[in-house]
Design a protein around this motif. Sequence first.
Motif, PDB file in Angstrom:
ATOM      1  N   ARG A 236      -3.406 -23.089 -27.695  1.00  0.00           N
ATOM      2  CA  ARG A 236      -3.439 -21.805 -28.412  1.00  0.00           C
ATOM      3  C   ARG A 236      -3.950 -20.714 -27.496  1.00  0.00           C
ATOM      4  O   ARG A 236      -3.404 -19.610 -27.450  1.00  0.00           O
TER       5      ARG A 236
ATOM      6  N   TRP B 165      -0.257 -17.737 -35.715  1.00  0.00           N
ATOM      7  CA  TRP B 165      -0.605 -19.123 -35.357  1.00  0.00           C
ATOM      8  C   TRP B 165      -1.046 -19.884 -36.608  1.00  0.00           C
ATOM      9  O   TRP B 165      -0.567 -20.977 -36.888  1.00  0.00           O
TER      10      TRP B 165
ATOM     11  N   VAL C 190       0.968 -23.100 -38.187  1.00  0.00           N
ATOM     12  CA  VAL C 190       0.323 -24.412 -38.295  1.00  0.00           C
ATOM     13  C   VAL C 190       0.283 -24.856 -39.756  1.00  0.00           C
ATOM     14  O   VAL C 190       0.627 -25.993 -40.084  1.00  0.00           O
TER      15      VAL C 190
ATOM     16  N   ILE D 281      -3.023 -30.409 -41.158  1.00  0.00           N
ATOM     17  CA  ILE D 281      -3.391 -29.293 -40.281  1.00  0.00           C
ATOM     18  C   ILE D 281      -4.216 -29.818 -39.111  1.00  0.00           C
ATOM     19  O   ILE D 281      -4.007 -29.449 -37.960  1.00  0.00           O
TER      20      ILE D 281
ATOM     21  N   GLU E 291      -1.971 -31.488 -36.697  1.00  0.00           N
ATOM     22  CA  GLU E 291      -1.209 -30.458 -35.980  1.00  0.00           C
ATOM     23  C   GLU E 291      -2.049 -29.862 -34.854  1.00  0.00           C
ATOM     24  O   GLU E 291      -1.588 -29.704 -33.731  1.00  0.00           O
ATOM     25  N   LEU E 292      -3.289 -29.534 -35.170  1.00  0.00           N
ATOM     26  CA  LEU E 292      -4.181 -28.974 -34.150  1.00  0.00           C
ATOM     27  C   LEU E 292      -4.497 -29.993 -33.067  1.00  0.00           C
ATOM     28  O   LEU E 292      -4.596 -29.636 -31.887  1.00  0.00           O
TER      29      LEU E 292
ATOM     30  N   THR F  42      -2.493 -30.089 -29.954  1.00  0.00           N
ATOM     31  CA  THR F  42      -2.542 -28.959 -29.026  1.00  0.00           C
ATOM     32  C   THR F  42      -3.801 -28.949 -28.167  1.00  0.00           C
ATOM     33  O   THR F  42      -3.993 -28.013 -27.393  1.00  0.00           O
TER      34      THR F  42
END
Length: 164
Positions: A10, A66, A70, A137, A140-141, A144
């Motif tokens: 991010r 963002w 997400v 979520i 998903e994070l 990254t």
Amino acid sequence: QYAPDRGTFRGYIKILLRSFVNDQSKAQQALKRGGGVRLVSIEDLGAESWIGGESVDPDQAFERGWAASVTKRAVDRVRDRFRASGREIQFRSYEEYDLAPAQERRTYGAVAHRLGIKENDVRNYLHTVRQEVLAEIRLELADTVTGAGELEAEWKALFRPEDR
């Protein structure tokens, strides 16, 4: 190129966006390109920021985008999972209550009546789906970042931006 050992994905995207916006801003201000003239894209014609004559902070716009991206991907995966497992009514409770625009939000009782279930079921279904969405979520994070510390930082950035 993105290097995970130097920061979060991010953060990397945010730097790229900031650089792009700065380059675009410089190009728009160049006299040979009509500097001093404010360009407005057709997409901005309905935007609140344009109507008020305010400029949009690229960092804030990125953060909002963002978070929306997400969250949408997580909600879509949960929706698909609930439909596939025959629990569509549970997800519909979530759609009717949590995903409804604020001005159209109904009470638990109204959602229950609309879906033909008990009000207590709505409470239970909302709790279940919310937990599933939060878990998605987090997954998903996690895709990254490279570690637990970065994951917590991303989680805070998403849900408690004032802590940044």
